[in-house]
Design an enzyme around this catalytic site. Structure first.
Site, mmCIF file in Angstrom:
data_model
loop_
_atom_site.group_PDB
_atom_site.id
_atom_site.type_symbol
_atom_site.label_atom_id
_atom_site.label_comp_id
_atom_site.label_asym_id
_atom_site.label_seq_id
_atom_site.Cartn_x
_atom_site.Cartn_y
_atom_site.Cartn_z
ATOM 1 C CG ASP A 64 7.873 -1.449 127.358
ATOM 2 O OD1 ASP A 64 8.963 -0.863 127.206
ATOM 3 O OD2 ASP A 64 7.614 -2.118 128.369
ATOM 4 C CE1 TYR A 100 12.822 -9.164 112.974
ATOM 5 C CE2 TYR A 100 13.024 -7.949 110.942
ATOM 6 C CZ TYR A 100 12.344 -8.218 112.111
ATOM 7 O OH TYR A 100 11.188 -7.528 112.404
ATOM 8 C CG ASP A 114 5.667 -1.317 109.671
ATOM 9 O OD1 ASP A 114 6.681 -0.909 109.069
ATOM 10 O OD2 ASP A 114 4.997 -2.288 109.279
ATOM 11 C CG ASP A 172 10.286 -4.462 110.760
ATOM 12 O OD1 ASP A 172 9.728 -3.638 110.027
ATOM 13 O OD2 ASP A 172 10.263 -5.689 110.551
ATOM 14 C CE LYS A 224 10.664 -4.877 127.854
ATOM 15 N NZ LYS A 224 9.687 -3.946 128.462
#
Ligand SMILES: NC(=O)c1ccc[n+]([C@@H]2O[C@H](COP(=O)([O-])OP(=O)(O)OC[C@H]3O[C@@H](n4cnc5c(N)ncnc54)[C@H](O)[C@@H]3O)[C@@H](O)[C@H]2O)c1
Length: 368
Positions: free
Chosen positions: A230, A148, A258, A254, A198
């Protein structure tokens, strides 16, 4: 964490923002005022313009007076930002960029997103009760770096076609501080930490993994596990109650947090605290939900629970925080549900933002 103000009022800067932001923040402020009055906590609360609504009124999404008030406060209570009218602009030119500026201004590098199943929410979850009944997870998300904030971030034309570039950057110290905080938070909970990355693909994740391994021996009482992002997304659905604390980068944190909101039933229930600097930021995880704005339909739970987090993390008012959380549980136990927590066929039973907030306020007045 934020130091405890002892001999002066708790200074709170309120930034309602856009869409449903002002209405859910209003609900949270009502509850905050009520519990502070009940527990004799002195409050010094000021409201300031922020986001797209501020941009429309003043030409500035984060005016100087708001900046000053935010940086001088003990805590900032934020609603949400985002207005579809500005969606044609590149992300970094939209007024909602003010949110990233605010997090940077406050040096809020750690985002804490707790998701706890309460008995009253069990029927709102799309999952089987036996899978989600004991869900109580804290996602610790790095907030000031990663994809970000990385540079370069651009669009250009190469060989006649458009190319978009975002960059993921992590520095050692940025990973170290978030991982150490996550270990410390796990020590105060069920002593289980899952680091999510990852590292089979990304260099940033390989560095992340190495730093986690380096810090782990400092916390021998915490059971550490690793998951690729994942695999974590799958495990959160198949056995969410086995997680305690999850630590991850800005992007993965993030998305995964959610997902925990979805498991609970709605984005409207998840609060957050962003800490690291002298002033902490408290805000619902959800956005400005423009289609619900101004209709008294938004779920105020996430904002109200963010006010509870504010009291817990700023000033150490644990009793007041617990009282708010218990009052929210009581409102749910009475059967009060905003539409987001009901299946389509039962949405006619939905209560308003005001009715839910009133039920929380009433529960707060009852003797403990
Ligand atoms: N922290 C923030 O301020 C933040 C976070 C996410 C998105 N946004 C911005 O918000 C705008 C809308 O984004 P989005 O639609 O992707 O996300 P959103 O969180 O606003 O909405 C996603 C879905 O959840 C529902 N929802 C969210 N909060 C709710 C609540 N309190 N009560 C009932 N239902 C609720 C919405 O109606 C929608 O169906 C965009 O401009 C986006 O950039 C801001």
């Amino acid at each position: 964490m934020t130091p405890t103000p002892s001999n002066r009022p708790l200074r709170v800067c309120v930034l309602g923002g856009d869409g449903i932001g002002p209405e859910v923040t209003r609900a949270a402020v009502q509850v905050l005022r009520a519990v502070c009055e009940r527990d004799r906590i002195e409050l010094d609360l000021g409201e300031y313009p922020f986001g797209s609504s501020s941009f429309r009124e003043t030409g500035d999404a984060f005016p100087e007076a708001s900046r000053q008030a935010a940086s001088e406060a003990d805590a900032v209570l934020l609603g949400a930002v985002g207005d579809p009218a500005f969606d044609h602009l590149p992300p970094m030119e939209r007024p909602q960029r003010a949110l990233l500026d605010l997090r940077q201004l406050l040096d809020a590098w750690a985002n804490l997103r707790p998701a706890r199943m309460s008995a009253g929410l069990l029927d709102a979850s799309p999952m089987k009760p036996e899978i989600v009944r004991d869900l109580d997870v804290l996602v610790v998300r790095e907030l000031l770096s990663g994809l970000y904030f990385g540079r370069p971030r651009e669009r250009r034309v190469e060989n006649g076609e458009e190319v978009a570039i975002d960059t993921m950057v992590y520095r050692e110290h940025e990973i170290e501080r978030i991982v150490r905080l996550a270990f410390e938070l796990a020590q105060k909970r069920k002593k289980k930490l899952c680091s999510v990355d990852k590292s089979n693909v990304l260099e940033c994740s390989r560095l992340w993994e190495q730093i986690v391994a380096r810090i782990a021996p400092e916390f021998p009482d915490v059971e550490l596990s690793h998951l690729y992002v994942d695999a974590c997304a799958t495990a959160l659905v198949t056995h969410p109650a086995e997680f305690d604390v999850i630590v991850s980068s800005n992007l993965f944190g993030d998305v995964l947090s959610d997902q925990t909101a979805g498991i609970l039933g709605s984005l409207g229930v998840l609060p957050s605290a962003s800490v690291g600097g002298p002033t902490s930021l408290f805000e619902p995880v959800h956005g400005s939900a423009p289609s619900l704005a101004g209709q008294d339909k938004a779920n105020p739970m996430a904002a109200i629970l963010s006010a509870a987090m504010l009291l817990r993390h700023t000033g150490g008012h644990e009793g007041a925080a617990l009282a708010i959380e218990a009052a929210v549980d009581q409102a749910l136990a009475l059967g009060l549900r905003t539409a987001d927590l009901l299946p389509k066929a039962r949405r006619h039973e939905a209560c308003t933002t005001t009715a839910f907030t009133d039920a929380v306020l009433a529960a707060l007045q009852q003797p403990a």
